[in-house]
Design a protein around this motif. Structure first.
Motif, PDB file in Angstrom:
ATOM      1  N   HIS B 511       0.747  -1.151   0.188  1.00 29.47           N
ATOM      2  CA  HIS B 511      -0.074   0.007  -0.091  1.00 29.47           C
ATOM      3  C   HIS B 511       0.863   1.348  -0.171  1.00 29.47           C
ATOM      4  O   HIS B 511       0.748   2.192  -0.825  1.00 29.47           O
ATOM      5  N   ASN B 512       1.874   1.216   0.674  1.00 30.88           N
ATOM      6  CA  ASN B 512       2.770   2.348   0.949  1.00 30.88           C
ATOM      7  C   ASN B 512       3.474   2.748  -0.333  1.00 30.88           C
ATOM      8  O   ASN B 512       3.486   4.072  -0.737  1.00 30.88           O
ATOM      9  N   ALA B 513       3.783   1.761  -0.987  1.00 26.65           N
ATOM     10  CA  ALA B 513       4.414   1.842  -2.318  1.00 26.65           C
ATOM     11  C   ALA B 513       3.541   2.491  -3.387  1.00 26.65           C
ATOM     12  O   ALA B 513       3.840   3.376  -4.334  1.00 26.65           O
ATOM     13  N   VAL B 514       2.378   1.879  -3.270  1.00 25.75           N
ATOM     14  CA  VAL B 514       1.252   2.343  -4.377  1.00 25.75           C
ATOM     15  C   VAL B 514       1.092   3.921  -3.977  1.00 25.75           C
ATOM     16  O   VAL B 514       0.832   4.635  -5.059  1.00 25.75           O
ATOM     17  N   GLU B 515       0.736   4.165  -2.956  1.00 22.95           N
ATOM     18  CA  GLU B 515       0.604   5.557  -2.299  1.00 22.95           C
ATOM     19  C   GLU B 515       1.830   6.433  -3.191  1.00 22.95           C
ATOM     20  O   GLU B 515       1.447   7.712  -3.676  1.00 22.95           O
ATOM     21  N   THR B 516       2.980   6.336  -3.073  1.00 23.11           N
ATOM     22  CA  THR B 516       3.948   7.036  -3.538  1.00 23.11           C
ATOM     23  C   THR B 516       3.714   7.185  -5.133  1.00 23.11           C
ATOM     24  O   THR B 516       4.305   8.146  -5.629  1.00 23.11           O
ATOM     25  N   GLY B 517       3.038   6.204  -5.758  1.00 18.81           N
ATOM     26  CA  GLY B 517       3.108   6.312  -7.211  1.00 18.81           C
ATOM     27  C   GLY B 517       4.403   6.232  -7.817  1.00 18.81           C
ATOM     28  O   GLY B 517       4.404   6.543  -9.144  1.00 18.81           O
ATOM     29  N   TYR B 518       5.167   5.358  -7.377  1.00 15.54           N
ATOM     30  CA  TYR B 518       6.671   5.428  -8.113  1.00 15.54           C
ATOM     31  C   TYR B 518       6.279   4.413  -9.125  1.00 15.54           C
ATOM     32  O   TYR B 518       7.146   4.642 -10.261  1.00 15.54           O
ATOM     33  N   LEU B 689      12.999   4.383  -2.098  1.00 15.32           N
ATOM     34  CA  LEU B 689      12.175   5.455  -2.258  1.00 15.32           C
ATOM     35  C   LEU B 689      11.254   5.468  -0.971  1.00 15.32           C
ATOM     36  O   LEU B 689      10.046   4.713  -0.881  1.00 15.32           O
ATOM     37  N   SER B 690      11.636   6.216   0.301  1.00 16.52           N
ATOM     38  CA  SER B 690      11.117   5.888   1.230  1.00 16.52           C
ATOM     39  C   SER B 690      10.775   7.367   2.161  1.00 16.52           C
ATOM     40  O   SER B 690      11.757   8.281   2.273  1.00 16.52           O
ATOM     41  N   GLY B 691       9.771   7.475   2.963  1.00 16.43           N
ATOM     42  CA  GLY B 691       9.592   8.647   3.532  1.00 16.43           C
ATOM     43  C   GLY B 691      10.274   8.376   4.822  1.00 16.43           C
ATOM     44  O   GLY B 691      10.740   9.049   5.571  1.00 16.43           O
ATOM     45  N   SER B 715      11.598  10.604   0.767  1.00 11.81           N
ATOM     46  CA  SER B 715      10.270  11.479   0.710  1.00 11.81           C
ATOM     47  C   SER B 715       9.658  11.523  -0.776  1.00 11.81           C
ATOM     48  O   SER B 715       9.264  12.334  -1.297  1.00 11.81           O
ATOM     49  N   TYR B 716       9.816  10.313  -1.450  1.00  9.89           N
ATOM     50  CA  TYR B 716       9.580  10.214  -2.788  1.00  9.89           C
ATOM     51  C   TYR B 716       7.916  10.322  -2.843  1.00  9.89           C
ATOM     52  O   TYR B 716       7.232   9.545  -2.140  1.00  9.89           O
ATOM     53  N   HIS B 717       7.262  11.029  -3.439  1.00 12.47           N
ATOM     54  CA  HIS B 717       6.127  11.199  -3.741  1.00 12.47           C
ATOM     55  C   HIS B 717       5.582  11.749  -5.009  1.00 12.47           C
ATOM     56  O   HIS B 717       6.004  12.646  -5.351  1.00 12.47           O
ATOM     57  N   HIS B 718       4.600  11.118  -5.748  1.00 10.31           N
ATOM     58  CA  HIS B 718       4.495  11.715  -7.149  1.00 10.31           C
ATOM     59  C   HIS B 718       3.810  12.996  -7.368  1.00 10.31           C
ATOM     60  O   HIS B 718       3.851  13.699  -8.272  1.00 10.31           O
ATOM     61  N   GLN B 719       3.007  13.310  -6.195  1.00 12.00           N
ATOM     62  CA  GLN B 719       2.477  14.740  -6.184  1.00 12.00           C
ATOM     63  C   GLN B 719       3.126  15.781  -5.287  1.00 12.00           C
ATOM     64  O   GLN B 719       3.263  16.758  -5.807  1.00 12.00           O
ATOM     65  N   HIS B 720       3.661  15.209  -4.149  1.00 13.87           N
ATOM     66  CA  HIS B 720       3.975  16.217  -3.198  1.00 13.87           C
ATOM     67  C   HIS B 720       5.566  16.487  -3.458  1.00 13.87           C
ATOM     68  O   HIS B 720       6.170  17.509  -2.930  1.00 13.87           O
ATOM     69  N   ASN B 721       6.349  15.786  -4.237  1.00 13.08           N
ATOM     70  CA  ASN B 721       7.542  15.893  -4.344  1.00 13.08           C
ATOM     71  C   ASN B 721       7.991  15.615  -5.854  1.00 13.08           C
ATOM     72  O   ASN B 721       8.829  14.900  -6.185  1.00 13.08           O
ATOM     73  N   PRO B 722       7.660  16.582  -6.688  1.00 14.74           N
ATOM     74  CA  PRO B 722       8.069  16.338  -8.070  1.00 14.74           C
ATOM     75  C   PRO B 722       9.374  16.383  -8.440  1.00 14.74           C
ATOM     76  O   PRO B 722       9.726  15.790  -9.373  1.00 14.74           O
ATOM     77  N   VAL B 723      10.131  17.156  -7.465  1.00 12.67           N
ATOM     78  CA  VAL B 723      11.456  17.235  -7.836  1.00 12.67           C
ATOM     79  C   VAL B 723      12.284  15.702  -7.850  1.00 12.67           C
ATOM     80  O   VAL B 723      13.092  15.234  -8.626  1.00 12.67           O
ATOM     81  N   GLN B 724      11.594  15.043  -6.725  1.00 13.26           N
ATOM     82  CA  GLN B 724      12.330  13.713  -6.647  1.00 13.26           C
ATOM     83  C   GLN B 724      11.845  12.764  -7.724  1.00 13.26           C
ATOM     84  O   GLN B 724      12.583  12.040  -8.195  1.00 13.26           O
TER      85      GLN B 724
END
Lengths: 144, 1090
Positions: B511-518, B689-691, B715-724
């Protein structure tokens, strides 16, 4: 002349000490083979690991026996090595004694020479104690 | 040992083989002696016998040149095969630039006798010659002959056991060797029948052809003399080896050889070549400002007496290299190399000189060698030594208190790399060194190894030079003209058929991985780059996903869509089906593509939060172990299930105390699995890729010991962290498409007397000088600590050779050899003059990482500081004659305190609350795994002012004008609010815009109206049609072109979150927990003058 428990202890120690001497020689050869590039550290360290626990337990057995036989001097001579073994055992990498000789770091020049020195020192110690046990055994048999 | 044809190996060896083969089959890549080899080849007759047929295109060569050993030569139409070494080229131009440490410049008559007695006095017993934290490894009681000339099975380049059982599995995919040969001839065909070869080496010294007689005769006499002078024992040893190694090199009369000067296959190679040279010549222009005359007062006396001593110092220097064409002007040339280098000799008082950073990027110092030798030397970007003058004895090295070591970047993408295809590779019979430019030819038929001093025969085939088509010019062969060269290895260098490229991707889908959208980005990147994956028709690919269970994907040809197989028994992992999990990429491309398209959507509803990483890795290992290859693991959280489960160990409140942090792995599971992987030629690359805290210290072991690499996106996240997200995309792009070498080993050899102490990097050390690298990638760097075993008094030059044997993605077995040659010196001053401060800092950083893992972080920090203090006080007490006040350092080490301070402030070693544990450990991984150039950039970034770029002093490359702003010191005092500053920190570029930045810059470059309208996260410069924009973009893209990966540009304004990172890199300034540069200097001065 009587067959006391102390004499029995020394006789047993004598036999086991021969085994320990063999172990020490085996270690020396193993590390020398590593140094001269004959063997892969993984191949080499696995059998070495197999010997670590028997060696430590045999030596601890000595100490227990001498404690029961109230041979304080002999016990005193063996206690430093006992503590060293305990230290070594509990300072191994995370998962216990299997990696006492870690193939990942054993090729480091410092580690390798440390292991070699350790093996030589143990060999000397076991040899000396072998003759010491022999002497003690005879004197125990003769004196009592 | 040597060639496989060796029929009779000594019985002792065979006994060893038996032992090796009997013990542990899984770890079968031990050094395998010859007898085993030969038996293997006997078994695989079919494989071996195809060799002649596999080079069919060579046959015409017979008719071309019947008298000359049946060779053919293929020249590329490129700009000559000369391996281009820009720094080398620049040295003859400006001999006074890099202050090549000139030992001859010492005041030998006056100072040496004086210094001799004083040296012991410099270390009174009370002053602790062994400080509590001591970098100088104690002189080890290494048996040097053991580590140097392993008597028997020094088959360095052979890996793997004879996997006879593994052989069959290549059969279905067609006979590998046959395929290889097709590939080879295919690539060589366009090059056939070239126009007459041009001069092979533009850099080769013009001289009479050696066949012309006189030079060779001249060369011969001194060589014989030096041979007699060679130490008797070594010669005997060499003779003793002969009994073992005879019978090699048979049949060299019948071999065909062809030279393909093709590129090494790195299609990603950047045009560094074009950019480097002008940069270099610019360095000549204003690298060092004119020096104040006051600093020269120590040098004039030395210049007076320097000349005579120089000729004494290197009596046989020139003669040792007759193949570098001795001309009549040879002696004068060697003398001209000794001209005065005032810059390099001067002593710097750091407390008085504020501006010590050169305005152009720092260049490595050139070893003080004769220019003919130096011209041939290895490029310092590939192979570099901390001390360009090697101390004669361990005692001298201990006295200097500087670490001796090598920094390597062996698999760097090269623009031009000579590649040799030859069925006999000429190597020393006793130490197996590859023939290199620094060997000496005694006469036409014999050459003397520069590592073990054994005299070897030149094989008949080697006598013919296919480049010039002249017989009897062995010293003109490319092997002897290039310090970096690649050999196409014949079948003796394979213990199994070259493996196909195998790529396995392991995705965390909890779930956590899907959440990051990587998954979206990764699958998209993979889809885009599927055709660019390095490989051939045999490339295999597979996918595994896992949460609390493990999912395999059957990609069998003919299926309409991928079939998912779920294994829920994670305690006893098995592979659900033997085939179709790893499939041929070409045959199943549609299925792979459809899987990649559907994968991101498949788990969107997943509520499973557990992660069974350990079992998934075991499954992946089982899947790959028959072939080996690359495993890319994407993980987003702490593994919680099955073997290898971890517990959170980080306590945020304790970040400050340097003692209580967990840098050591909490379990050995990953270490052991990595060893298994290494044994089966599997490398694991970890993308984390972990918060939250994910215990990289434990997880990282899986990559570290299997020669993989670690990527970390906090803190990889597909929306909150576009730089990563952007960073991941760019790095994946590079990761997927870069060159790759499979089932590799690297051996490092050095001249007798030196020995290897410790290795640093990601690998498994398999022997005292052999690294096992299941995969090798062009972005990995390695470091080696060396020690001086025997005294080097009877030699003037030492050499180091690294040989990397790997299987390319095209299925060819190749050997890349780098050779570095350095002078030996006998005085402390010369050692200091030749110090390479960047390499020293890099090696110290590696040692400090080890220290912080084995001891503690504060120990490591102390050790870093002590390294500076010890070396500078050694310099002060032993070299400086008059004790001046201030902090006197040799010119070569003037940046040493600065770099060490930068290391102390680097993420790996800094103290303070702002470093998360995983980030710190990732920084440590990077220190170990990065090549020196990037390590130095991350440690001490370059700062440029970019709002007033001008064309003055600009480079001109391919009609592009690239401005060259001066490098500024990393202090806030150099920043100003009305400017814009670019910081180049290797993997990131940061552009800081001052609050009152000129309106012109904002509108013309950034394309915004005013400061306030700069967006919060801006990572690209708009392409505007203004000269300012063109200049800035040209400069930034020039910086990017110099490195193989793509550094992201962050545009930072005052409120940006990145501003802290920017200011953190201002290493000369004081921070809450660290000293400023000046304070640090004062501290060092205090300790040095004690």
């Amino acid at each position: 002349m009587a067959f006391t428990f102390a004499a029995f202890c020394y006789m047993l120690a004598l036999v086991l000490c021969a085994a320990l001497i063999f172990f020490a020689i085996w270690h020396i050869i193993a590390f020398d083979e590593l140094r001269t590039d004959f063997k892969n550290p993984i191949d080499q360290c696995n059998p070495v690991h197999a010997l670590v626990l028997p060696e430590y337990s045999i030596h601890s057995l000595f100490c227990v026996m001498f404690l029961c036989a109230q041979e304080w001097l002999t016990l005193g001579l063996n206690v430093p090595l006992l503590f060293y073994h305990f230290w070594r055992y509990f300072h191994c990498p995370a998962d216990g004694p299997e990696l006492a000789y870690d193939p990942l770091v054993v090729m480091n020049a410092d580690t390798l020479s440390y292991c070699q020195k350790e093996a030589w020192c143990k060999l000397a110690f076991y040899l000396l104690s072998f003759f010491y046990y022999l002497y003690c055994m005879i004197s125990a048999l003769v004196s009592s | 040992m040597s060639q496989p044809g060796t029929p009779g190996a000594p019985a002792g060896l065979q006994a060893h083989n038996g032992a090796a083969s009997a013990s542990g089959a899984p770890y079968s890549n031990g050094p395998v002696p010859s007898a085993m080899m030969s038996s293997h080849i006997a078994v695989n007759q079919g494989y071996n016998s195809q060799l002649p047929g596999s080079y069919p295109h060579l046959l015409p060569a017979k008719t071309l040149n019947p008298a000359s050993g049946q060779s053919s030569y293929h020249a590329s139409q490129g700009s000559g095969q000369a391996f281009h070494r820009p720094p080398v080229a620049s040295h003859p131009v400006g001999p006074s630039l890099h202050s090549g440490p000139v030992p001859q410049m010492l005041p030998p008559a006056s100072q040496s006798p004086a210094a001799g007695p004083r040296l012991p006095g410099g270390f009174p017993p009370g002053s602790s010659p062994l400080p509590p934290v001591n970098w100088q490894h104690s002189p080890p009681s290494l048996a040097p002959q053991a580590s140097h000339c392993p008597p028997a099975p020094s088959q360095p380049t052979v890996l793997g056991n004879t996997h006879l059982s593994a052989h069959h599995q290549y059969v279905p995919s067609g006979d590998p060797s046959l395929q290889n040969s097709c590939a080879t001839s295919g690539s060589a065909l366009p090059l056939r029948n070239p126009p007459l070869p041009t001069t092979f080496q533009p850099g080769a010294p013009p001289g009479p052809p050696p066949a012309g007689g006189p030079p060779l005769v001249r060369a011969l006499a001194p060589q014989k003399a030096s041979l007699r002078a060679a130490p008797q024992p070594s010669f005997n040893a060499a003779v003793n080896q002969e009994g073992i190694t005879s019978n090699t090199n048979n049949g060299s009369m019948m071999v065909h050889s062809s030279y393909d000067a093709i590129e090494g296959g790195g299609f990603l190679a950047t045009p560094q070549l074009a950019t480097k040279n002008p940069q270099m010549s610019q360095g000549v222009g204003y690298a060092y400002p004119s020096l104040p005359p006051g600093y020269q007062n120590t040098t004039p006396p030395s210049s007076a007496t320097g000349m005579p001593s120089s000729s004494l110092n290197y009596p046989s220097g020139p003669q040792a290299f007759p193949q570098t064409s001795l001309g009549a002007n040879h002696l004068t040339a060697s003398m001209s190399g000794l001209s005065l280098h005032p810059e390099g000799l001067r002593v710097v008082n750091l407390l008085q000189e504020r501006k010590i950073l050169p305005a152009t990027p720092l260049q490595p110092p050139a070893p003080n060698l004769h220019e003919d030798i130096q011209k041939l030397n290895c490029n310092p970007e590939l192979f570099r030594c901390t001390l360009t003058s090697i101390p004669q004895t361990q005692a001298l090295l201990n006295k200097a208190k500087l670490p001796l070591g090598l920094l390597l970047h062996p698999f760097k993408d090269l623009v031009q790399l000579p590649v040799v295809t030859s069925s006999t590779i000429v190597r020393c019979r006793s130490c197996r060194t590859y023939i290199n430019p620094f060997v000496s030819f005694l006469d036409q038929r014999r050459w003397k190894c520069n590592l073990c001093y054994r005299v070897n025969d030149v094989p008949e085939e080697f006598m013919y030079n296919p480049l010039t088509r002249v017989y009897g010019e062995p010293h003109r062969r490319p092997e002897v003209q290039n310090a970096t060269i690649e050999f196409m290895a014949p079948s003796e260098y394979m213990l199994r058929p070259p493996q196909p490229p195998v790529y396995l991707f392991v995705f965390d889908v909890s779930h956590n991985a899907v959440e990051t959208g990587y998954l979206n980005s990764v699958c998209q990147s993979l889809l885009d780059n599927l055709d660019l994956l390095p490989g051939n028709t045999r490339t295999k690919i597979g996918f595994i996903t896992f949460d609390s269970t493990i999912h395999f994907y059957s990609l069998q040809e003919g299926l309409s869509q991928p079939q998912m197989l779920i294994i829920s028994d994670i305690d006893d992992i098995f592979i659900p089906m033997p085939e179709n999990l790893l499939v041929n990429l070409n045959e199943s491309k549609e299925l792979v593509q459809s899987l990649l398209k559907t994968l991101p959507q498949m788990f969107t509803k997943s509520l499973e939060t557990q992660s069974a990483l350990g079992p998934a890795l075991q499954a992946a290992f089982k899947l790959m172990s028959p072939t080996g290859g690359r495993m890319s693991v994407f993980q987003t959280q702490l593994p919680t299930l099955g073997v290898g489960a971890l517990k959170p160990r980080e306590e945020p409140n304790q970040r400050t105390s340097a003692k209580e942090i967990h840098l050591t792995p909490s379990t050995d599971f990953y270490k052991k699995l990595a060893l298994d992987c290494s044994g089966q030629q599997v490398a694991v690359d970890l993308f984390l890729l972990s918060g939250q805290y994910s215990d990289l210290a434990s997880l990282g072991c899986i990559s570290r010991y299997s020669a993989g690499s670690v990527y970390y996106y906090p803190s990889y996240h597909h929306q909150h962290n576009p730089v990563q997200v952007q960073k991941l995309q760019k790095e994946l792009q590079r990761y997927l498409t870069r060159k790759i070498g499979f089932e590799a080993v690297m051996r490092i050899r050095c001249t007798k007397g030196l020995s290897i102490h410790t290795f640093h990097g990601n690998f498994f050390v398999r022997s005292t000088d052999l690294l096992s690298l299941p995969n090798v990638n062009p972005d990995a760097g390695y470091a080696v600590q060396m020690s001086v075993g025997e005294s080097l008094t009877d030699t003037q030059l030492v050499s180091f050779q690294s040989a990397l044997l790997y299987t390319s993605s095209k299925g060819e077995r190749r050997i890349r050899v780098h050779t570095l040659c350095l002078p030996v010196v006998s005085t402390l001053n010369e050692v200091f003059l030749g110090a390479d401060v960047q390499a020293i800092s890099g090696l110290l950083a590696n040692m400090a990482v080890d220290r912080s893992i084995t001891a503690s972080l504060s120990d490591a920090r102390d050790a870093l500081v002590n390294a500076v203090i010890d070396s500078l006080s050694a310099y002060r007490s032993s070299v400086l004659s008059n004790q001046q006040p201030g902090l006197m350092v040799p010119f070569s080490l003037r940046l040493f305190p600065l770099f060490v301070l930068a290391l102390l402030k680097q993420k790996s070693f800094q103290t303070g609350t702002n470093a998360r544990l995983d980030e710190r450990i990732f920084a440590m991984c990077q220190v170990k795994n990065q090549p020196l150039v990037y390590l130095m950039l991350t440690t001490h970034p370059s700062l440029y002012r970019v709002d007033n770029l001008s064309d003055e002093g600009a480079l001109n490359i391919n009609d592009r004008t690239i401005p060259q702003p001066p490098v500024l010191q990393l202090s806030v005092e150099n920043l100003s609010r009305d400017g814009a500053f670019l910081m180049d920190a290797g993997s990131v570029l940061m552009l800081w815009i001052g609050k009152n930045c000129a309106q012109n810059f904002l509108t013309q470059v950034l394309g915004v109206q005013n400061y306030a309208s700069i967006p919060q996260t801006m990572t690209e410069l708009p392409d505007l049609d203004t000269p300012e924009s063109a200049r800035t973009i040209a400069f930034i893209s020039w910086l990017r072109e110099q490195r193989p990966f793509f550094p992201i540009l962050y545009i930072i304004r005052d409120e940006s979150p990145m501003k802290a990172n920017f200011l953190q890199n201002m290493v000369e300034d004081r921070t809450e927990s660290a000293l400023s540069y000046y304070e640090f200097l004062l501290h060092i001065q205090q300790q040095v003058n004690k």
